[in-house]
Design a protein around this motif. Sequence first.
Motif, PDB file in Angstrom:
ATOM      1  N   GLY A  26      90.405  27.989   1.642  1.00  0.00           N
ATOM      2  CA  GLY A  26      89.711  29.166   2.057  1.00  0.00           C
ATOM      3  C   GLY A  26      89.050  29.621   1.074  1.00  0.00           C
ATOM      4  N   LYS A  27      89.707  29.982   0.014  1.00  0.00           N
ATOM      5  CA  LYS A  27      88.881  30.586  -1.313  1.00  0.00           C
ATOM      6  C   LYS A  27      87.920  29.676  -1.708  1.00  0.00           C
ATOM      7  N   TYR A  28      88.215  28.304  -1.765  1.00  0.00           N
ATOM      8  CA  TYR A  28      86.984  27.435  -2.218  1.00  0.00           C
ATOM      9  C   TYR A  28      85.860  27.506  -1.101  1.00  0.00           C
ATOM     10  N   PHE A  29      86.273  27.593  -0.009  1.00  0.00           N
ATOM     11  CA  PHE A  29      85.139  27.722   0.894  1.00  0.00           C
ATOM     12  C   PHE A  29      84.175  28.789   0.834  1.00  0.00           C
ATOM     13  N   ILE A  30      84.789  30.100   0.333  1.00  0.00           N
ATOM     14  CA  ILE A  30      84.080  31.145   0.226  1.00  0.00           C
ATOM     15  C   ILE A  30      83.257  31.265  -1.125  1.00  0.00           C
ATOM     16  N   ARG A  31      83.842  30.440  -2.152  1.00  0.00           N
ATOM     17  CA  ARG A  31      83.341  30.641  -3.513  1.00  0.00           C
ATOM     18  C   ARG A  31      82.398  29.624  -3.530  1.00  0.00           C
ATOM     19  N   LEU A  32      80.979  29.943  -2.994  1.00  0.00           N
ATOM     20  CA  LEU A  32      79.949  29.152  -3.204  1.00  0.00           C
ATOM     21  C   LEU A  32      79.479  28.871  -4.630  1.00  0.00           C
ATOM     22  N   ASP A  33      79.630  29.670  -5.558  1.00  0.00           N
ATOM     23  CA  ASP A  33      79.213  29.638  -6.899  1.00  0.00           C
ATOM     24  C   ASP A  33      79.799  28.507  -7.553  1.00  0.00           C
ATOM     25  N   LYS A  34      80.999  28.333  -7.221  1.00  0.00           N
ATOM     26  CA  LYS A  34      81.868  27.147  -7.676  1.00  0.00           C
ATOM     27  C   LYS A  34      81.348  25.601  -7.491  1.00  0.00           C
ATOM     28  N   ILE A  35      80.352  25.428  -6.743  1.00  0.00           N
ATOM     29  CA  ILE A  35      80.038  23.987  -6.402  1.00  0.00           C
ATOM     30  C   ILE A  35      79.914  23.510  -7.367  1.00  0.00           C
ATOM     31  N   VAL A  36      80.283  22.024  -7.657  1.00  0.00           N
ATOM     32  CA  VAL A  36      80.198  21.403  -8.395  1.00  0.00           C
ATOM     33  C   VAL A  36      79.157  19.948  -8.156  1.00  0.00           C
ATOM     34  N   THR A  37      78.482  20.159  -6.992  1.00  0.00           N
ATOM     35  CA  THR A  37      77.571  19.025  -6.744  1.00  0.00           C
ATOM     36  C   THR A  37      76.288  19.303  -7.642  1.00  0.00           C
ATOM     37  N   GLN A  38      75.765  18.279  -8.185  1.00  0.00           N
ATOM     38  CA  GLN A  38      74.292  18.410  -8.788  1.00  0.00           C
ATOM     39  C   GLN A  38      73.409  17.959  -7.909  1.00  0.00           C
ATOM     40  N   LYS A  39      72.597  18.623  -7.703  1.00  0.00           N
ATOM     41  CA  LYS A  39      71.278  18.052  -7.097  1.00  0.00           C
ATOM     42  C   LYS A  39      70.266  17.372  -7.959  1.00  0.00           C
ATOM     43  N   TYR A  40      70.687  15.821  -7.779  1.00  0.00           N
ATOM     44  CA  TYR A  40      70.064  15.096  -8.806  1.00  0.00           C
ATOM     45  C   TYR A  40      68.590  15.130  -9.132  1.00  0.00           C
ATOM     46  N   PRO A  41      67.745  14.553  -8.329  1.00  0.00           N
ATOM     47  CA  PRO A  41      66.482  14.402  -8.732  1.00  0.00           C
ATOM     48  C   PRO A  41      65.908  15.642  -8.915  1.00  0.00           C
ATOM     49  N   GLU A  42      66.253  16.826  -8.602  1.00  0.00           N
ATOM     50  CA  GLU A  42      65.545  17.943  -8.647  1.00  0.00           C
ATOM     51  C   GLU A  42      66.047  18.401 -10.205  1.00  0.00           C
ATOM     52  N   ASN A  43      67.173  18.589 -10.403  1.00  0.00           N
ATOM     53  CA  ASN A  43      67.704  18.869 -11.638  1.00  0.00           C
ATOM     54  C   ASN A  43      67.620  17.773 -12.857  1.00  0.00           C
ATOM     55  N   ARG A  44      66.741  16.817 -12.686  1.00  0.00           N
ATOM     56  CA  ARG A  44      66.589  15.824 -13.771  1.00  0.00           C
ATOM     57  C   ARG A  44      66.287  16.357 -15.228  1.00  0.00           C
ATOM     58  N   LYS A  45      65.344  17.495 -15.340  1.00  0.00           N
ATOM     59  CA  LYS A  45      65.055  17.828 -16.364  1.00  0.00           C
ATOM     60  C   LYS A  45      66.313  18.773 -17.423  1.00  0.00           C
ATOM     61  N   LYS A  46      66.984  19.329 -16.575  1.00  0.00           N
ATOM     62  CA  LYS A  46      67.937  19.920 -17.352  1.00  0.00           C
ATOM     63  C   LYS A  46      69.438  19.426 -17.054  1.00  0.00           C
ATOM     64  N   LEU A  47      69.556  18.158 -16.463  1.00  0.00           N
ATOM     65  CA  LEU A  47      70.642  17.610 -16.046  1.00  0.00           C
ATOM     66  C   LEU A  47      71.351  17.127 -17.503  1.00  0.00           C
ATOM     67  N   LYS A  48      72.498  17.703 -17.525  1.00  0.00           N
ATOM     68  CA  LYS A  48      73.413  17.507 -18.487  1.00  0.00           C
ATOM     69  C   LYS A  48      74.494  16.602 -18.485  1.00  0.00           C
ATOM     70  N   MET A  49      74.842  15.283 -19.050  1.00  0.00           N
ATOM     71  CA  MET A  49      76.037  14.536 -18.485  1.00  0.00           C
ATOM     72  C   MET A  49      76.960  14.979 -19.587  1.00  0.00           C
ATOM     73  N   TYR A  50      78.253  14.537 -19.303  1.00  0.00           N
ATOM     74  CA  TYR A  50      79.367  14.746 -20.034  1.00  0.00           C
ATOM     75  C   TYR A  50      79.446  13.827 -20.932  1.00  0.00           C
ATOM     76  N   ASP A  51      80.396  14.105 -22.196  1.00  0.00           N
ATOM     77  CA  ASP A  51      80.329  13.565 -23.274  1.00  0.00           C
ATOM     78  C   ASP A  51      81.166  12.249 -23.023  1.00  0.00           C
TER      79      ASP A  51
END
Lengths: 160, 363
Positions: A26-51
């Motif tokens: 339930g907490k996850y459901f309301i915490r929309l700021d915690k979403i981990v999905t990256q909207k890929y083609p849109e954020n291509r410019k600032k996409l940061k991959m992990y080490d």
Amino acid sequence: MKSIFDYIAGIFKGVWSLLKGMTITGKYFIRLDKIVTQKYPENRKKLKMYDRFKGELIMPHDANNFHKCNGCGICEMNCPNGSIEVISDKIITSEGKSKRIIGTHIYHLSMCTFCGLCVKSCPSNALAFSQEFEHAVFDRNKLTKVLNNPGSSLVKDLAE
Amino acid sequence: MGYQKYDLAPLTHSIDQFLYSHLSSTWAFLAEMTLIGVVFLIFYAVIGLYLVLAERKVCAFMQNRIGPNRVGWFGVIQTIADLFKLLLKELITIRKADKLLFNIAPFIVIIASFLGIAAIPFAMGLHAIDFNIGIFYIMAVSSVGVVGILIAGWSSNNKYSLIGAMRSGAQIVSYELSVGLSLLVIVIYSGTLQLSTLVESQADAWWIIKGHIPAILAFFVFVTAGTAETNRGPFDLAEAESELTAGFHTEYSGIKFAFFFLAEYMNMFLVASVAATVFLGGWMPLHIPGMEGFNNAMDFIPPIVWYFGKTAFVIFLMMWIKWTFPRLRIDQLLNLEWKYLLPINLVNIVVVALIVLMGWYIK
Ligand code: SF4
Ligand code: SF4
């Protein structure tokens, strides 16, 4: 009598633990700021991959075009898919000794499963993974890459 | 009562009279049947598709994802696109399958859920058939669906399908009891099986409030057992994709698979709307005894909004349950029913009978 109490206590315990689980989702459901999905083609410019992301195999070269590969061929032997071909070369050092160096380090991206065994097993730490993941090309020959830059040489050779 | 200003009965009656005055009585009857059938078909498709979307969104948010967001704004036409994709797919017939049974199984499943929807009161006067045994009727027709599931599993000639179907049989036969008994609690309270009267009887307050502890208990038992009835997670042993590929519908493809899929979601809608109607007052606005102003304010919200709001609430509850808990094993499943839900329910019924006899509830 005890078994009846156990039964009822069991129900309450069960319901309690179920409710605990539901509060988490339930907490996850309301915490929309915690979403981990990256909207890929849109954020291509600032996409940061992990080490630790394994994009494609590279051989890091420093500013003076030096790498660390001595052409031992261990990565080739360790690759389960045969996606590395090491073609070594021979040079005569200043002391007149014959020495093996890397000629061409060929990497077939099309056959690589990104298992990382080559990077782990390289005794000189000459290999690494880049964060590049947009590998699509129109000609599959382009997926065969030479990792050592033309004209590059081993770091140690400089010292000698 | 204020909510009566939204009574849709005059509208439906005028359509009825219009048809009967322009056509002979047989044709008018047939035209009415067709009209209602078409309306329900469209309703069924729209609700089914959007429930799939809602499920994917809810599931995504619970797992910190976004869910479908490419096809249409916020992914609103994603499931419609999926339906078109399924419509264009080949219907593969299995060589050694029992062709006749294999082909009719999806229809049995979907017709069962379709029949159930017909008896739901959506709003005041918006009620296709008002049986005097409405609750009984819904339970009876919705349990026909398991026959379709069993046939699907049997006729596929595939062990996974058969195991899935058998599990689903065991599951539905056991949980049917809990569903029935928990509805019986409210039936004892209200003294009626007719859904329209049941809704009217909640004009002062909903049964979950009037019936206090036993009603709340029955509501949760109903939601649990209803989730199991619809073969949804955590009771989705009939599909159990990690063990049985897709259980009873492993061998189905294209639109026949879509039928099973839609039927699952419509069954969820059916369970949710029965829960909303029986426990939460159906289309009846929220009324608190003795608070006239508040009650009048609530009456301004049309009954249809109340109905869909409550149903959506129950559906959300079921999705929440599905996306929180892991799947039960078959023995745990049967334990839960026979050792917990059923005894609780039986005790509950006795308690309710006593309460009603003594008049210990809000009248
Ligand atoms: S990359 Fe490493 S393992 Fe491979 S040939 Fe060069 S030094 Fe040897
Ligand atoms: S990552 Fe694995 S598969 Fe790829 S080149 Fe290295 S050893 Fe071979």
